[in-house]
Design a protein around this motif. Structure first.
Motif, short mmCIF file in Angstrom:
data_model
loop_
_atom_site.label_atom_id
_atom_site.label_comp_id
_atom_site.label_asym_id
_atom_site.label_seq_id
_atom_site.Cartn_x
_atom_site.Cartn_y
_atom_site.Cartn_z
N GLU A 34 0.81 -1.22 0.00
CA GLU A 34 0.00 0.00 0.00
C GLU A 34 0.84 1.27 0.00
OE1 GLU A 34 0.50 -1.50 4.23
OE2 GLU A 34 -0.08 -2.34 2.28
N ASN A 35 2.13 1.16 0.37
CA ASN A 35 3.02 2.32 0.37
C ASN A 35 3.82 2.45 -0.91
OD1 ASN A 35 2.31 3.11 3.05
ND2 ASN A 35 3.63 1.47 3.84
N GLY A 36 3.53 1.59 -1.90
CA GLY A 36 4.21 1.67 -3.18
C GLY A 36 5.56 0.98 -3.22
N ARG A 37 5.88 0.15 -2.20
CA ARG A 37 7.16 -0.55 -2.18
C ARG A 37 7.01 -1.94 -2.81
NH1 ARG A 37 8.49 0.07 4.14
NH2 ARG A 37 6.32 -0.66 4.18
N GLU A 38 7.98 -2.31 -3.63
CA GLU A 38 7.94 -3.63 -4.28
C GLU A 38 8.37 -4.70 -3.29
OE1 GLU A 38 10.09 -6.18 -7.86
OE2 GLU A 38 10.20 -3.98 -7.89
N ILE A 39 7.53 -5.72 -3.10
CA ILE A 39 7.84 -6.82 -2.19
C ILE A 39 8.60 -7.90 -2.96
CG2 ILE A 39 6.90 -8.55 -0.62
CD1 ILE A 39 4.40 -6.79 -0.34
#
Length: 436
Positions: free
Chosen positions: A22-27
């Motif tokens: 949701e924070n735009g970080r790629e997992i």
């Protein structure tokens, strides 16, 4: 959800990018409710219990805890050495735990590399440095021609601080720090996206540690490498990590950003780890009061604990009552003091609870079996065949607190003496009958 799991189980290749939170970080890597068990039946040991965390692309996620807590077990599960008894491990949203297609298995090897703790044991002593570093290139044919392979190997060797002439030598000709550089070169020449670093500096001298850490940081900045950094030294972890996960006896007890964790260590076990960090000043270290963690302070008989987000990207393991206390403590926004330093001449009187905790910790340390106390049945077999030797060996094990091995030797020796006794009795009876 079932359709998604079916899709991840049948995919044969990784997508270009992983899922985004949701924070735009790629997992990049996800552990979902992972259990890892060794042994079967009554002798089964659950080394990791319900472990869940995410690692984002380009970050350093450190996993810390004391010896035997399950750190390396998780790292080996990520590279598919240890199987998961439950849960799943996802890489870029694709399941890599359990049975997967051969093509996907090769991509896991290609994209996820490991740097091992012991630089001597992790290198093939019969192979030259050139072959050791080139092995991954050979297996995946990551070069155009021989000249390209040689160039790649020489470039990576130079980057880790060694010279091209070292390529014709063997691992035993190098120091510990140089061997670890070779191990790092072997991993980095593959251009991996994720590196599992299993205590890569614990076997090195202090002066060499900084050099190896700087090398790892350099690769991260230049190539965008993501690290799962396994360690037990929190003082080092603080300065190289983006986020830290704390593990205790297979349970992830706290996850937070590095500074958040050190400023607000909410779980008592995290508190105890931070209090144990040595202080460079000998006077302050002498006056430091250690905080001892006592697991019996938790009452999980009815209200079971779970890893819960309390805000500030901070996860803590506890039941409902504890989570409310942790939240209230965190919302005060007051930095939690983990270390107590006494003034000169001041004495510290531990409370009854602290004395009980210290006593329990000592008892637990005494009862915990050493790493080589496996209770192997071969000790029983040897003691059965040679019972006198078995008794002597058992006494040696007992003196070293290898109680499982001692019991096996005792069991085998007793059985051996019983059989010898029966044979002697039968021989005497036959001798008696022959005389009569």
């Amino acid at each position: 959800m079932a359709k998604e799991n079916k899709k991840t189980a049948t995919q044969s290749h990784f997508p270009e990018h992983g899922p985004v939170d949701e924070n735009g970080r790629e997992i990049l890597l996800q552990l979902k409710n992972v259990d890892i068990t060794f042994g079967k039946g009554d002798s089964a040991v659950k080394a990791v219990k319900d472990a869940s965390f995410d690692i984002y692309k380009g970050e350093t996620f450190s996993l810390v805890g004391e010896s035997g807590s399950g750190k390396t077990t998780i790292g080996r599960a990520v590279i598919r050495v240890n199987p998961c008894a439950a849960g799943e491990i996802l890489y870029k949203g694709v399941r890599i735990s359990g049975k997967i297609p051969h093509s996907l298995d090769r991509e896991v090897i290609r994209n996820i590399q490991m740097v091992f703790q012991d630089p001597a044991a992790s290198l093939n002593e019969r192979a030259t440095v050139d072959y050791i570093v080139s092995e991954g290139l050979y297996n995946f044919h990551l070069y155009e021609d021989e000249a390209d392979r040689v160039r790649k190997v020489e470039d990576i060797i130079k980057e880790v601080g060694l010279l091209p002439e070292h390529l014709t030598r063997y691992p035993h000709e190098f120091s510990g720090g140089q061997r670890q550089r070779i191990g790092l070169a072997r991993a980095m020449v593959m251009k991996p996206e994720l590196v599992v670093a299993d205590e890569p500096i614990s076997a090195l001298d202090v002066s060499i540690r900084a050099q190896v850490l700087n090398l790892m940081k350099k690769f991260q900045e230049e190539d965008g490498v993501t690290y799962l950094f396994i360690a037990h030294d929190l003082s080092i972890v603080r300065f190289i990590s983006d986020r830290i996960g704390v593990i205790y006896k297979g349970d992830i007890v706290e996850i937070a950003d590095a500074e958040e964790l050190f400023n607000y260590p909410l779980h008592p076990y995290t508190h105890s780890l931070i209090s144990a960090i040595p202080i460079p000043d000998p006077k302050l270290e002498k006056n430091k009061v250690l905080y001892t963690y006592d697991p019996s302070i938790h009452d999980y008989s009815e209200d079971k604990p779970v890893l819960t987000d309390i805000g500030h990207n901070h996860f803590v393991y506890g039941n409902k009552k504890e989570i409310e206390e942790y939240k209230a403590l965190r919302e005060k926004n007051e930095i939690i003091k983990s270390v107590t330093i006494l003034e000169d001449g001041e004495t510290y009187e531990p409370t009854v609870e602290e004395m009980d905790a210290t006593k329990k910790a000592a008892e637990e340390q005494f009862l915990n079996a050493p790493i080589h106390d496996t209770g192997s049945r071969w000790y029983a077999v040897l003691s059965f065949l040679l019972p006198i030797l078995g008794i002597i060996l058992g006494q040696i094990f007992k003196a070293r607190r290898h109680f499982r091995n001692w019991k096996m030797c005792r069991k085998g020796a007793i059985a051996g003496f019983v059989v010898i006794g029966i044979i002697i009795v039968l021989f005497l009876l036959m001798l008696l009958l022959a005389v009569i």
